[in-house]
Design an enzyme around this catalytic site. Structure first.
Site, PDB file in Angstrom:
ATOM      1  N   TYR A  21       3.212  -7.580   1.518  1.00  0.00           N
ATOM      2  CA  TYR A  21       3.518  -6.212   1.085  1.00  0.00           C
ATOM      3  C   TYR A  21       5.005  -5.925   1.232  1.00  0.00           C
ATOM      4  CZ  TYR A  21       3.524  -1.067   1.258  1.00  0.00           C
ATOM      5  OH  TYR A  21       3.790   0.271   1.051  1.00  0.00           O
ATOM      6  N   SER A  30       9.120   0.982  -0.491  1.00  0.00           N
ATOM      7  CA  SER A  30       8.699   1.292   0.875  1.00  0.00           C
ATOM      8  C   SER A  30       9.839   0.967   1.832  1.00  0.00           C
ATOM      9  CB  SER A  30       7.467   0.454   1.261  1.00  0.00           C
ATOM     10  OG  SER A  30       7.163   0.575   2.637  1.00  0.00           O
TER      11      SER A  30
END
Length: 283
Positions: free
Chosen positions: A154, A141
């Site tokens: 995350y 990401s």
């Protein structure tokens, strides 16, 4: 079989929705046979029914090593072997601060996002060696590249995925197994709603809002869609990327190129705001 993945067999985790679903559809269209691994059994069964003989569904919680191994072995028993692994299954913690997140949430996020792909690679390698090599793709990401794009656990886990992919590539590339990562930007999926703590059915509805908003906050004026990531995965999975290993591809509509004023002329430059009064007067 025609297509860029003709004759290849892939396992895709998180395959029943979002990026995973888009990738299953594209890989099948390009000639691959696919084991779709997920915990959404109803959606997974429907996916296998859509593509008889081309898609097999495996229930797979990526925090369970046994289920990961079983999904990968299904590729061999059902389709004859394994050429491609797309470690895509993902979750997100809530937008909490470092002082608020629990130890349990840290463990859960890392179990899914880091340990899961690591175990996937562990069990994929022997099967890929039987085929003379393969391609492993891990979903990272932009949150793993810059602060501010995701919750703290995350984001930290995704940074780990990027480096894990690089380190695994160093070990596996000599055995003709390429390892790379994809760093999506704002892609219209349910993960954003999940990070807000919304139930899955409500989080799924958030995708449309992300699509509408995303096109307005990045240089490329279009919504990021699952197919955008699927296309990057297709490249990395295909023989076109035979010389690509140990890197990450950013697919984000340019959102990480710089602050807004770098691409939006209507946004004021911070330099102009700070030093505008020092500019020479116009005569």
């Amino acid at each position: 079989m025609a297509g860029r993945l003709g004759g290849k067999v892939a396992v895709i985790t998180g395959a029943a929705s979002g990026i995973g679903l888009g990738t299953v559809e594209l890989f099948v269209a390009e000639g691959a046979r696919v084991v779709a691994a997920d915990i959404q059994d109803e959606k997974g069964a429907m996916l296998a029914k859509r593509f008889p003989g081309q898609v097999a569904y495996a229930h797979c919680d990526v925090t369970d090593e046994g289920e990961i191994e079983a999904a990968l072995k299904l590729a061999k028993s059902e389709f004859g072997g394994l050429d491609i692994l797309f470690n895509n299954a993902g979750i997100s913690d809530r937008m909490t601060s470092i002082t608020e997140i629990t130890a349990e949430d840290w463990s859960w996020i890392f179990d899914v996002l880091v340990r899961g792909p690591a175990l996937g690679m562990k069990h994929a390698v022997p099967l890929m060696l039987e085929r003379g090599g393969g391609s492993i793709i891990n979903t990272a990401s932009i949150a793993g590249l810059q602060a501010g794009w995701g919750p703290i656990a995350y984001s930290t886990a995704k940074a780990g995925v990027i480096h894990m992919s690089r380190s695994a590539a160093a070990q596996l590339s000599p055995q003709k197994i390429r390892v790379n990562a994809i760093c999506p930007g704002l892609i219209a999926t349910s993960i954003f709603g999940a990070s807000m703590g919304l139930p899955r059915e409500v989080a799924d509805q958030m995708a449309a809002r992300v699509a509408d908003a995303g096109a307005k906050v990045q240089p490329v004026p279009k919504a990021g869609m699952p197919d955008d990531i699927a296309q990057a995965a297709l490249y990395l999975a295909s023989d076109a990327a035979a010389f690509v290993s140990g890197t990450h591809i950013v697919v984000d509509g340019g959102i990480t190129v710089g602050s807004r004023h770098s691409w939006d002329q209507s946004a004021g430059s911070p330099f102009a705001a700070m030093f505008g009064d020092l500019a020479p007067a116009q005569s």
